[in-house]
Design a protein around this motif. Structure first.
Motif, PDB file in Angstrom:
ATOM      1  N   ALA A  56       0.818  -1.219   0.000  1.00  0.00           N
ATOM      2  CA  ALA A  56       0.000   0.000   0.000  1.00  0.00           C
ATOM      3  C   ALA A  56       0.850   1.267   0.000  1.00  0.00           C
ATOM      4  CB  ALA A  56      -0.941   0.010   1.202  1.00  0.00           C
ATOM      5  N   ALA A  57       1.963   1.238   0.703  1.00  0.00           N
ATOM      6  CA  ALA A  57       2.807   2.441   0.769  1.00  0.00           C
ATOM      7  C   ALA A  57       4.276   2.088   0.581  1.00  0.00           C
ATOM      8  CB  ALA A  57       2.603   3.144   2.102  1.00  0.00           C
ATOM      9  N   TYR A  58       4.568   1.211  -0.337  1.00  0.00           N
ATOM     10  CA  TYR A  58       5.946   0.726  -0.496  1.00  0.00           C
ATOM     11  C   TYR A  58       6.674   1.429  -1.633  1.00  0.00           C
ATOM     12  CZ  TYR A  58       9.906  -2.185  -1.629  1.00  0.00           C
ATOM     13  OH  TYR A  58      11.177  -2.623  -1.881  1.00  0.00           O
ATOM     14  N   PRO A  59       7.955   1.819  -1.423  1.00  0.00           N
ATOM     15  CA  PRO A  59       8.479   2.211  -0.105  1.00  0.00           C
ATOM     16  C   PRO A  59       8.034   3.632   0.226  1.00  0.00           C
ATOM     17  CG  PRO A  59      10.194   2.382  -1.744  1.00  0.00           C
ATOM     18  CD  PRO A  59       8.975   1.851  -2.455  1.00  0.00           C
ATOM     19  N   THR A  60       7.991   4.483  -0.798  1.00  0.00           N
ATOM     20  CA  THR A  60       7.410   5.811  -0.596  1.00  0.00           C
ATOM     21  C   THR A  60       6.218   6.019  -1.516  1.00  0.00           C
ATOM     22  OG1 THR A  60       8.999   6.739  -2.184  1.00  0.00           O
ATOM     23  CG2 THR A  60       9.569   6.880   0.153  1.00  0.00           C
ATOM     24  N   VAL A  61       6.177   5.280  -2.612  1.00  0.00           N
ATOM     25  CA  VAL A  61       5.034   5.322  -3.526  1.00  0.00           C
ATOM     26  C   VAL A  61       4.523   3.895  -3.690  1.00  0.00           C
ATOM     27  CG1 VAL A  61       4.210   5.868  -5.830  1.00  0.00           C
ATOM     28  CG2 VAL A  61       5.970   7.301  -4.763  1.00  0.00           C
ATOM     29  N   GLY A  62       3.343   3.623  -3.136  1.00  0.00           N
ATOM     30  CA  GLY A  62       2.791   2.285  -3.215  1.00  0.00           C
ATOM     31  C   GLY A  62       1.486   2.279  -3.988  1.00  0.00           C
ATOM     32  N   ILE A  63       0.714   1.211  -3.808  1.00  0.00           N
ATOM     33  CA  ILE A  63      -0.523   1.083  -4.569  1.00  0.00           C
ATOM     34  C   ILE A  63      -1.671   1.873  -3.961  1.00  0.00           C
ATOM     35  CG2 ILE A  63       0.150  -1.155  -5.480  1.00  0.00           C
ATOM     36  CD1 ILE A  63      -1.708  -2.471  -3.467  1.00  0.00           C
ATOM     37  N   GLY A  64      -1.557   2.258  -2.679  1.00  0.00           N
ATOM     38  CA  GLY A  64      -2.571   3.088  -2.043  1.00  0.00           C
ATOM     39  C   GLY A  64      -3.921   2.406  -1.900  1.00  0.00           C
ATOM     40  N   PHE A  65      -4.938   3.199  -1.484  1.00  0.00           N
ATOM     41  CA  PHE A  65      -6.282   2.655  -1.300  1.00  0.00           C
ATOM     42  C   PHE A  65      -6.821   2.048  -2.587  1.00  0.00           C
ATOM     43  CE2 PHE A  65      -7.847   5.434   2.497  1.00  0.00           C
ATOM     44  CZ  PHE A  65      -6.923   4.800   3.309  1.00  0.00           C
ATOM     45  N   LEU A  66      -6.568   2.715  -3.701  1.00  0.00           N
ATOM     46  CA  LEU A  66      -7.086   2.229  -4.983  1.00  0.00           C
ATOM     47  C   LEU A  66      -6.536   0.847  -5.297  1.00  0.00           C
ATOM     48  CD1 LEU A  66      -8.659   2.596  -7.594  1.00  0.00           C
ATOM     49  CD2 LEU A  66      -6.702   3.837  -8.541  1.00  0.00           C
ATOM     50  N   GLY A  67      -5.246   0.668  -5.080  1.00  0.00           N
ATOM     51  CA  GLY A  67      -4.636  -0.621  -5.362  1.00  0.00           C
ATOM     52  C   GLY A  67      -5.140  -1.718  -4.444  1.00  0.00           C
ATOM     53  N   VAL A  68      -5.314  -1.401  -3.173  1.00  0.00           N
ATOM     54  CA  VAL A  68      -5.824  -2.394  -2.221  1.00  0.00           C
ATOM     55  C   VAL A  68      -7.257  -2.780  -2.587  1.00  0.00           C
ATOM     56  CG1 VAL A  68      -6.426  -2.827   0.192  1.00  0.00           C
ATOM     57  CG2 VAL A  68      -4.294  -1.641  -0.367  1.00  0.00           C
ATOM     58  N   ALA A  69      -8.072  -1.779  -2.918  1.00  0.00           N
ATOM     59  CA  ALA A  69      -9.451  -2.056  -3.327  1.00  0.00           C
ATOM     60  C   ALA A  69      -9.480  -2.971  -4.546  1.00  0.00           C
ATOM     61  CB  ALA A  69     -10.179  -0.750  -3.628  1.00  0.00           C
ATOM     62  N   LEU A  70      -8.623  -2.684  -5.508  1.00  0.00           N
ATOM     63  CA  LEU A  70      -8.559  -3.499  -6.709  1.00  0.00           C
ATOM     64  C   LEU A  70      -8.078  -4.916  -6.391  1.00  0.00           C
ATOM     65  CD1 LEU A  70      -8.929  -3.555  -9.769  1.00  0.00           C
ATOM     66  CD2 LEU A  70      -6.563  -2.752  -9.996  1.00  0.00           C
ATOM     67  N   ALA A  71      -7.133  -5.032  -5.462  1.00  0.00           N
ATOM     68  CA  ALA A  71      -6.623  -6.350  -5.088  1.00  0.00           C
ATOM     69  C   ALA A  71      -7.730  -7.224  -4.507  1.00  0.00           C
ATOM     70  CB  ALA A  71      -5.478  -6.215  -4.080  1.00  0.00           C
ATOM     71  N   PHE A  72      -8.553  -6.660  -3.632  1.00  0.00           N
ATOM     72  CA  PHE A  72      -9.660  -7.435  -3.078  1.00  0.00           C
ATOM     73  C   PHE A  72     -10.617  -7.870  -4.193  1.00  0.00           C
ATOM     74  CE2 PHE A  72      -8.528  -5.960   1.210  1.00  0.00           C
ATOM     75  CZ  PHE A  72      -8.836  -7.088   1.958  1.00  0.00           C
ATOM     76  N   GLY A  73     -10.934  -6.949  -5.091  1.00  0.00           N
ATOM     77  CA  GLY A  73     -11.827  -7.292  -6.184  1.00  0.00           C
ATOM     78  C   GLY A  73     -11.262  -8.372  -7.081  1.00  0.00           C
ATOM     79  N   LEU A  74      -9.968  -8.292  -7.358  1.00  0.00           N
ATOM     80  CA  LEU A  74      -9.339  -9.277  -8.232  1.00  0.00           C
ATOM     81  C   LEU A  74      -9.304 -10.671  -7.620  1.00  0.00           C
ATOM     82  CD1 LEU A  74      -6.377  -7.188  -9.688  1.00  0.00           C
ATOM     83  CD2 LEU A  74      -8.388  -8.032 -10.926  1.00  0.00           C
ATOM     84  N   THR A  75      -9.184 -10.743  -6.302  1.00  0.00           N
ATOM     85  CA  THR A  75      -9.210 -12.074  -5.678  1.00  0.00           C
ATOM     86  C   THR A  75     -10.548 -12.756  -5.918  1.00  0.00           C
ATOM     87  OG1 THR A  75      -9.966 -11.266  -3.498  1.00  0.00           O
ATOM     88  CG2 THR A  75      -7.579 -11.395  -3.856  1.00  0.00           C
TER      89      THR A  75
END
Length: 247
Positions: free
Chosen positions: A42-61
């Motif tokens: 989500a925040a790796y290391p200074t620029v991560g996937i953020g809320f949008l990426g986490v939301a997409l990850a749950f949907g993709l599972t």
């Protein structure tokens, strides 16, 4: 009964052990992919996937498991979905508890894997979190108990309406997994700041069991609100669609 994602039993030709194993594996993947993305990326290391990426990850599972195990177990991956499908007339009462047990065990194993990997990083502590759900001081945005209950119940209710509609005999079966996965993505985009998004008691239980402390003491909300919402959403859908097929 049409062979659609989450329909009650496309499962007829599979043993109960294989069906429950599919739910175990599917829920493992949901929690590993969803909470793992939050913990590791989500925040790796200074620029991560953020809320949008986490939301997409749950949907993709959900999308990926829908097409992998939907024909085996129906791909519930969520006690609230299982209860909601039962209330909606799509699932047999005798299978509700076994499904929920398999889902919770899969979620606990996934959270154990996330913790094992995360603890390999120097300086990591459980205080850094495992993407557990919470309210009050443990809400990402500082939202209180009432806000958490309302958003979890409302979003789970809407989730059930999408699930029941997308898997209806008159819907397009091949699109069900995509519609449901995108719905879960939208749900996370709305509610990550409020509760870190549950709408799934198994997803909440995995991190809470590993973390203990406040995550375990607040876990009740993430069972109660999603199940209440699932029941209401399913009843509304049955009212909208009184000729719904039943098991």
């Amino acid at each position: 009964m049409p062979k659609t994602h989450l329909s009650p039993l496309t499962l007829r030709s599979y043993s109960m052990f294989k069906i429950l194993s599919a739910e175990f594996i599917g829920t493992f993947w949901l929690v590993l992919g969803g909470t793992g993305s939050a913990v590791f990326a989500a925040a790796y290391p200074t620029v991560g996937i953020g809320f949008l990426g986490v939301a997409l990850a749950f949907g993709l599972t959900v999308v990926t498991m829908a097409y992998a195990i939907g024909h085996i177990s129906g791909c519930h991956l969520n006690p609230a979905i299982t209860v909601g499908l039962w209330v909606g007339g799509r699932f047999e009462a005798s299978k509700v508890i076994p499904y929920i047990v398999a889902q919770v065990l899969g979620a606990i194993l996934a959270s154990s894997v996330v913790y094992l990997v995360a603890s390999g990083k120097a300086g990591y502590s459980l205080a850094d979190g495992l993407a557990a759900n919470g309210y009050g001081e443990h809400s990402p945005g500082g939202y209180d108990l009432l806000s958490g209950f309302v958003i979890e119940a409302v979003l789970t209710g809407m989730f059930l309406m999408v699930v029941l509609g997308a898997t209806h005999k008159l819907a397009t079966p091949a699109m069900a997994g995509l519609a449901i996965g995108l719905c879960l993505t939208l749900i996370h985009l709305i509610s990550i700041p409020i509760t870190n998004t549950s709408v799934n008691p198994a997803r909440s239980t995995g991190p809470a069991i590993i973390m203990g402390d406040w995550a375990l003491s607040q876990l009740w909300l993430f069972w109660l609100a999603p199940i209440v919402g699932a029941v209401i959403g399913s009843l509304i859908y049955r009212w909208l669609c009184p000729n719904e097929e039943t098991v």
